[in-house]
Write a protein that holds these residues in place. Structure first.
Motif, PDB file in Angstrom:
ATOM      1  N   GLY A 179      71.991 -57.914 -68.229  1.00  0.00           N
ATOM      2  CA  GLY A 179      72.289 -56.270 -67.521  1.00  0.00           C
ATOM      3  C   GLY A 179      71.382 -55.308 -68.081  1.00  0.00           C
ATOM      4  N   ARG A 180      70.913 -55.265 -69.021  1.00  0.00           N
ATOM      5  CA  ARG A 180      70.106 -54.184 -69.797  1.00  0.00           C
ATOM      6  C   ARG A 180      68.783 -54.910 -69.640  1.00  0.00           C
ATOM      7  N   TYR A 181      68.658 -56.493 -69.900  1.00  0.00           N
ATOM      8  CA  TYR A 181      66.800 -56.393 -69.142  1.00  0.00           C
ATOM      9  C   TYR A 181      66.149 -56.936 -68.144  1.00  0.00           C
ATOM     10  N   GLY A 182      67.658 -57.607 -67.752  1.00  0.00           N
ATOM     11  CA  GLY A 182      66.731 -58.369 -66.552  1.00  0.00           C
ATOM     12  C   GLY A 182      66.346 -57.984 -65.550  1.00  0.00           C
ATOM     13  N   THR A 183      65.771 -58.162 -64.842  1.00  0.00           N
ATOM     14  CA  THR A 183      64.450 -57.280 -63.271  1.00  0.00           C
ATOM     15  C   THR A 183      65.812 -57.643 -61.844  1.00  0.00           C
ATOM     16  N   GLY A 184      66.690 -58.206 -61.500  1.00  0.00           N
ATOM     17  CA  GLY A 184      67.378 -58.372 -60.529  1.00  0.00           C
ATOM     18  C   GLY A 184      66.806 -59.657 -60.059  1.00  0.00           C
ATOM     19  N   HIS A 185      66.219 -60.595 -59.857  1.00  0.00           N
ATOM     20  CA  HIS A 185      65.282 -61.468 -59.924  1.00  0.00           C
ATOM     21  C   HIS A 185      66.303 -62.902 -59.448  1.00  0.00           C
ATOM     22  N   THR A 186      66.473 -62.939 -60.275  1.00  0.00           N
ATOM     23  CA  THR A 186      67.232 -64.823 -60.629  1.00  0.00           C
ATOM     24  C   THR A 186      67.386 -65.238 -62.183  1.00  0.00           C
ATOM     25  N   GLU A 187      69.263 -65.064 -62.061  1.00  0.00           N
ATOM     26  CA  GLU A 187      69.808 -65.380 -63.623  1.00  0.00           C
ATOM     27  C   GLU A 187      71.281 -66.736 -63.029  1.00  0.00           C
ATOM     28  N   ALA A 188      70.817 -67.721 -63.900  1.00  0.00           N
ATOM     29  CA  ALA A 188      71.633 -68.937 -63.724  1.00  0.00           C
ATOM     30  C   ALA A 188      72.231 -68.931 -65.135  1.00  0.00           C
ATOM     31  N   ASP A 234      82.597 -74.973 -67.470  1.00  0.00           N
ATOM     32  CA  ASP A 234      83.509 -74.516 -67.032  1.00  0.00           C
ATOM     33  C   ASP A 234      83.383 -73.179 -65.922  1.00  0.00           C
ATOM     34  N   LEU A 235      84.871 -73.869 -64.633  1.00  0.00           N
ATOM     35  CA  LEU A 235      84.530 -73.609 -63.303  1.00  0.00           C
ATOM     36  C   LEU A 235      84.639 -71.566 -63.882  1.00  0.00           C
ATOM     37  N   ALA A 236      85.688 -71.404 -64.294  1.00  0.00           N
ATOM     38  CA  ALA A 236      86.039 -69.938 -64.684  1.00  0.00           C
ATOM     39  C   ALA A 236      85.110 -69.256 -64.987  1.00  0.00           C
ATOM     40  N   ALA A 237      84.134 -70.162 -65.888  1.00  0.00           N
ATOM     41  CA  ALA A 237      82.784 -69.419 -66.380  1.00  0.00           C
ATOM     42  C   ALA A 237      81.665 -68.544 -65.721  1.00  0.00           C
ATOM     43  N   ALA A 238      81.911 -70.028 -64.778  1.00  0.00           N
ATOM     44  CA  ALA A 238      80.774 -70.341 -64.044  1.00  0.00           C
ATOM     45  C   ALA A 238      81.134 -68.367 -62.612  1.00  0.00           C
ATOM     46  N   ASN A 239      82.078 -68.433 -62.445  1.00  0.00           N
ATOM     47  CA  ASN A 239      82.725 -68.028 -61.425  1.00  0.00           C
ATOM     48  C   ASN A 239      82.429 -66.656 -61.417  1.00  0.00           C
ATOM     49  N   GLU A 240      83.224 -66.542 -62.990  1.00  0.00           N
ATOM     50  CA  GLU A 240      82.335 -65.120 -63.944  1.00  0.00           C
ATOM     51  C   GLU A 240      81.196 -64.298 -63.641  1.00  0.00           C
ATOM     52  N   PHE A 241      80.188 -65.277 -65.011  1.00  0.00           N
ATOM     53  CA  PHE A 241      78.886 -65.190 -64.351  1.00  0.00           C
ATOM     54  C   PHE A 241      78.826 -64.533 -62.899  1.00  0.00           C
ATOM     55  N   THR A 242      79.279 -66.065 -61.747  1.00  0.00           N
ATOM     56  CA  THR A 242      78.029 -65.725 -60.315  1.00  0.00           C
ATOM     57  C   THR A 242      78.583 -64.018 -59.932  1.00  0.00           C
ATOM     58  N   LYS A 243      79.975 -63.537 -60.488  1.00  0.00           N
ATOM     59  CA  LYS A 243      80.509 -62.109 -59.754  1.00  0.00           C
ATOM     60  C   LYS A 243      80.347 -61.049 -60.295  1.00  0.00           C
ATOM     61  N   ARG A 244      79.617 -60.790 -61.781  1.00  0.00           N
ATOM     62  CA  ARG A 244      79.319 -59.511 -62.564  1.00  0.00           C
ATOM     63  C   ARG A 244      77.969 -60.228 -62.653  1.00  0.00           C
ATOM     64  N   VAL A 245      77.504 -60.957 -62.384  1.00  0.00           N
ATOM     65  CA  VAL A 245      75.755 -60.254 -62.906  1.00  0.00           C
ATOM     66  C   VAL A 245      75.040 -59.982 -61.372  1.00  0.00           C
ATOM     67  N   ASP A 246      74.037 -58.912 -61.662  1.00  0.00           N
ATOM     68  CA  ASP A 246      73.755 -58.130 -60.612  1.00  0.00           C
ATOM     69  C   ASP A 246      72.417 -58.875 -60.645  1.00  0.00           C
ATOM     70  N   ALA A 247      71.527 -59.339 -59.570  1.00  0.00           N
ATOM     71  CA  ALA A 247      70.662 -60.111 -58.938  1.00  0.00           C
ATOM     72  C   ALA A 247      70.806 -60.744 -57.986  1.00  0.00           C
ATOM     73  N   ALA A 248      69.676 -61.570 -57.598  1.00  0.00           N
ATOM     74  CA  ALA A 248      69.027 -61.211 -56.018  1.00  0.00           C
ATOM     75  C   ALA A 248      69.495 -62.758 -55.708  1.00  0.00           C
ATOM     76  N   ALA A 249      69.291 -63.813 -57.368  1.00  0.00           N
ATOM     77  CA  ALA A 249      69.966 -65.096 -56.508  1.00  0.00           C
ATOM     78  C   ALA A 249      70.537 -65.295 -58.192  1.00  0.00           C
ATOM     79  N   VAL A 250      72.062 -65.511 -58.000  1.00  0.00           N
ATOM     80  CA  VAL A 250      72.674 -66.595 -59.542  1.00  0.00           C
ATOM     81  C   VAL A 250      73.021 -67.598 -59.427  1.00  0.00           C
ATOM     82  N   ILE A 251      72.597 -69.033 -60.056  1.00  0.00           N
ATOM     83  CA  ILE A 251      72.386 -69.751 -59.739  1.00  0.00           C
ATOM     84  C   ILE A 251      73.388 -70.994 -61.632  1.00  0.00           C
ATOM     85  N   VAL A 252      74.317 -71.276 -60.547  1.00  0.00           N
ATOM     86  CA  VAL A 252      74.667 -72.646 -61.704  1.00  0.00           C
ATOM     87  C   VAL A 252      74.468 -73.967 -61.729  1.00  0.00           C
ATOM     88  N   ASN A 253      74.120 -74.101 -62.918  1.00  0.00           N
ATOM     89  CA  ASN A 253      73.531 -75.719 -63.291  1.00  0.00           C
ATOM     90  C   ASN A 253      72.325 -76.518 -62.129  1.00  0.00           C
TER      91      ASN A 253
END
Length: 427
Positions: A343-352, A357-376
């Motif tokens: 959140g501090r350094y990202g440019t809103g492009h892609t974060e992976a 851990d399914l719960a951690a993956a869902n939390e990451f995709t929900k809270r990270v603000d980017a045009a694309a959020v990728i799991v695995n």
């Protein structure tokens, strides 16, 4: 027919450049109105003919590109930019195949997005329409010249291209072919035009041509994008800047993490979906860090960070794109700390995230603000072709109008078509 350009050997006065850009934009506006009447079949015929013409003109295109390369080498341009500039027979065929791919995509124009009938009998339909005149400001890569034309033309838009001076000869050769094909098919060749590349006044004139240009898309490094957005009076769509992260979660499969991180960094280091930072959960860092560092170093990557054996990192290492075989690595306490860092350094492009851990993956995709959020998977998949959109005009990192890879639908707007049978609105 080739678009007129300024003499590259001398810089013209700014008012002369502005006048030229205004003339090209005025012609493009007229061409855009005529494009609205083209059928899908007619557009596809032009695109396929353009692909064939580019392949036939390969020798002339490569000769022009060789001149650009020689000039750039003499100027000391870095190797990664030279690679983006350089054409060869395979890349020319790839450019032509890109047009064929666009020809095979569904035409978005006329698509009904929504519709209903009101209680008073009025029938409403929201349909896709072209944006009109699209300006593209971009750096180095000649393939963008043809990609931009193809996707703009298929979506019914005229396009004004302002490439970099380093690719001036290559772009001129390509646009000349495109304009000749348009004219041969009785389509206004002013549907594509190349703006002067040897004077920055042409960028200013383009991005301030309100009433003639409907939207400008800057495609390149952070400096280019910020300059366009800060000075434009025409609406802009920000694309490209990608300070992308891969977070290796405490529940990550390390075989997967190693493969993904190496691909995300080394596949094409100079593009915007390249991973620039790896965050490693502290619970597994003592095991994961040596393994990841060794794998990256085998590929020639220089590692920056706060750990022993790394190049010391400062604030720029966390906040800026390398676009080279460099990467920043940091251990973080947990998922919350990783998300805070992004959140501090990202440019809103892609974060992976790499995790089992399914719960951690869902939390990451929900809270990270980017045009694309990728799991695995690798950040390299943020790409219009990889997403199944065909060619893309760029990857939008803003939130209005379009976000993520911009395909054909993203180069359209909509209008409401209302049908009645004499209804009037009560006083």
């Amino acid at each position: 027919m080739s678009a007129p350009t300024l003499d590259p050997s001398a810089s013209a006065p700014a008012d002369a450049v502005t006048a030229e850009v205004t003339a090209l934009a005025t012609a493009a506006k007229a061409a855009a109105r005529r494009l609205v009447g083209l059928s899908t079949a007619a557009k596809n015929t032009v695109l396929l003919a353009a692909a064939e013409a580019i392949e036939k003109a390969q020798d002339a295109i490569l000769t022009a590109n060789a001149a650009d390369i020689a000039r750039s080498e003499a100027a000391g341009i870095e190797a990664s930019l030279l690679d983006r500039l350089r054409l060869n027979p395979d890349r020319v065929r790839g450019i032509a195949d890109g047009l064929r791919q666009v020809a095979g995509l569904p035409d978005p124009i006329g698509e009904v997005i929504a519709g209903k009938t009101l209680p008073n009998g009025l029938t409403l339909r929201q349909v896709r329409v072209p944006l009109g005149v699209v300006g593209i400001v971009y750096e180095a890569r000649p393939n963008v010249t043809v990609d931009a034309f193809g996707i703009a033309f298929k979506s019914g838009n005229a396009v004004l291209l302002r490439g970099s001076s380093s690719a001036a000869d290559s772009n001129a050769a390509l646009v000349s072919v495109l304009r000749e094909v348009l004219a041969a098919h009785d389509v206004d060749p002013d549907a594509v035009a190349l703006l002067p590349a040897h004077d920055r006044a042409s960028v200013t004139a383009l991005i301030q041509a309100r009433g003639l240009v409907d939207v400008v898309i800057p495609r390149g490094g952070a400096g280019l994008i910020n300059a366009v957005v800060a000075n434009a009076t025409v609406p802009t769509i920000e694309t490209g800047t990608g300070n992308c992260h891969v977070y290796v979660h405490s529940a990550a499969d390390l075989d997967m993490a190693e493969t993904v991180v190496v691909n995300a960094k080394t596949r094409r280091p100079s593009v915007c979906n390249t991973a620039e930072t790896v965050l490693v959960d502290s619970d597994i860092a003592d095991v994961a860090l040596p393994r990841l560092m060794a794998a990256l170093r085998r590929e020639g990557v220089t590692i920056h960070g706060d750990e022993d054996g790394m190049e010391p990192a400062d604030e720029r290492d966390w906040s800026e794109e390398y676009l080279s075989l460099d990467i920043a690595v940091r251990r973080v306490d947990d998922l919350d700390a990783a998300i805070d860092h992004i959140g501090r350094y990202g440019t809103g492009h892609t974060e992976a995230i790499i995790t089992s851990d399914l719960a951690a993956a869902n939390e990451f995709t929900k809270r990270v603000d980017a045009a694309a959020v990728i799991v695995n998977a690798s950040t390299a998949f943020t790409d219009g072709e990889q997403f199944g959109f065909g060619a893309e005009i760029g990857i939008s990192t803003q939130k209005l109008h379009a976000r993520g890879p911009m395909g054909l639908p993203e180069l359209t707007s909509t209008k409401w078509v209302v049908w009645g049978d004499g209804q009037i609105r009560p006083v």
